[in-house]
Design an enzyme around this catalytic site. Structure first.
Site, PDB file in Angstrom:
ATOM      1  N   ARG A 138     -10.233 -11.700   1.822  1.00  0.00           N
ATOM      2  CA  ARG A 138     -11.116 -12.740   1.273  1.00  0.00           C
ATOM      3  C   ARG A 138     -10.464 -14.119   1.355  1.00  0.00           C
ATOM      4  NH1 ARG A 138     -11.332  -9.686  -4.350  1.00  0.00           N
ATOM      5  NH2 ARG A 138     -11.105  -8.011  -2.825  1.00  0.00           N
TER       6      ARG A 138
ATOM      7  N   LYS B  47       0.835  -1.195   0.000  1.00  0.00           N
ATOM      8  CA  LYS B  47       0.000   0.000   0.000  1.00  0.00           C
ATOM      9  C   LYS B  47       0.876   1.254   0.000  1.00  0.00           C
ATOM     10  CE  LYS B  47      -3.764  -2.024   2.773  1.00  0.00           C
ATOM     11  NZ  LYS B  47      -4.887  -1.908   1.835  1.00  0.00           N
TER      12      LYS B  47
END
Length: 251
Positions: A137, A63
């Site tokens: 996920r 990020k």
């Protein structure tokens, strides 16, 4: 009732997706199980599953500095499950509720899982890693698989700070609600209205599953930039057993 699983137990349970996400961290992963059993007969058995990324660097798909700043709150799904279980214990409803928290840290280093890796999920599906920052996920997939097999619930609700795409679509205060059952979706929306939480139901467009197709695995963990909250929900849907009533809250 409280119990937890560490890496050895997870390895025995074939939770390879979850373990891959945690591999570069010095902090061991944990799957925490909390159970509330009513005194009388239970009306329903419900499983809650929360994403517990205690910190998310994005992994090797790192990020930005700004994007990383608040990533200690990436465990909000798990924190919500903990809060719900405390509230249930205090109010003692006649439902049987089991809460699961998948607690992991996604870091960088020589042991980090990599873009392009193919990892076998606990459910048996092989996953091509398109982006290491789509890690929530992966954690949820293995915990959902384990929780459904162990508990055999009628209802499963997962909660996760899963996608930036959902915030782009709905803003920072409205949660995306995905469900395979209209009655459950309505019940969650009504509960939200009564308690100051905004939900907006989003579609589970099966046509978008094409974006998760992989030429070398059963599916990828991420599509392209379009419909990102929906493709994340469709990914999770692949791990929900037939006959289970399910909702996914992208918070």
């Amino acid at each position: 009732h409280y119990s937890e699983m560490g890496p050895k137990e997870m390895a025995k349970e074939r939770m390879e997706l979850l373990l891959a996400v945690s591999r570069a961290s010095v902090e061991e992963p944990r799957v925490v199980r909390l159970e509330y059993t009513p005194k009388g007969p239970a009306r329903k058995k419900i499983v809650l599953v929360g994403k517990g990324l205690t910190f998310d660097s994005g992994g090797l798909d790192l990020k930005t500095a700004e994007g990383m700043l608040e990533m200690k709150v990436d465990m909000s799904g798990a924190a919500t499950v903990l809060g719900v279980m405390m509230s249930i214990a205090a109010h003692a409803p006649n439902v049987h509720v089991i809460g699961y928290m998948g607690c992991v840290e996604n870091m960088i280093g020589g042991k980090a899982y990599k873009p392009g890796d193919i990892i076998k999920s606990r459910a048996g599906l092989t996953i091509e890693i398109g982006n290491t920052d789509a890690e929530g996920r992966l954690v949820l997939a293995d915990v959902l698989s384990y929780a459904q097999e162990r508990e055999n619930p009628e209802v499963v609700i997962d909660l996760a700070t899963l996608t930036g795409a959902c915030m782009i679509a709905l803003g920072p205060t409205t949660a995306g609600l995905f469900a395979n059952n209209d009655e459950l979706a309505k019940a969650i929306s009504v509960a939200g209205d009564e308690n100051g939480e905004e939900f907006w139901r989003m579609p589970l467009n099966d046509g978008l599953k094409e974006l998760l197709k992989s030429p070398i695995a059963d599916m990828k963990n991420v599509g392209n930039r379009y419909g990102g909250a929906i493709t994340a929900a469709l990914f999770l849907k692949e791990f929900i057993k037939d006959g289970v009533t399910w909702a996914h809250l992208d918070i």
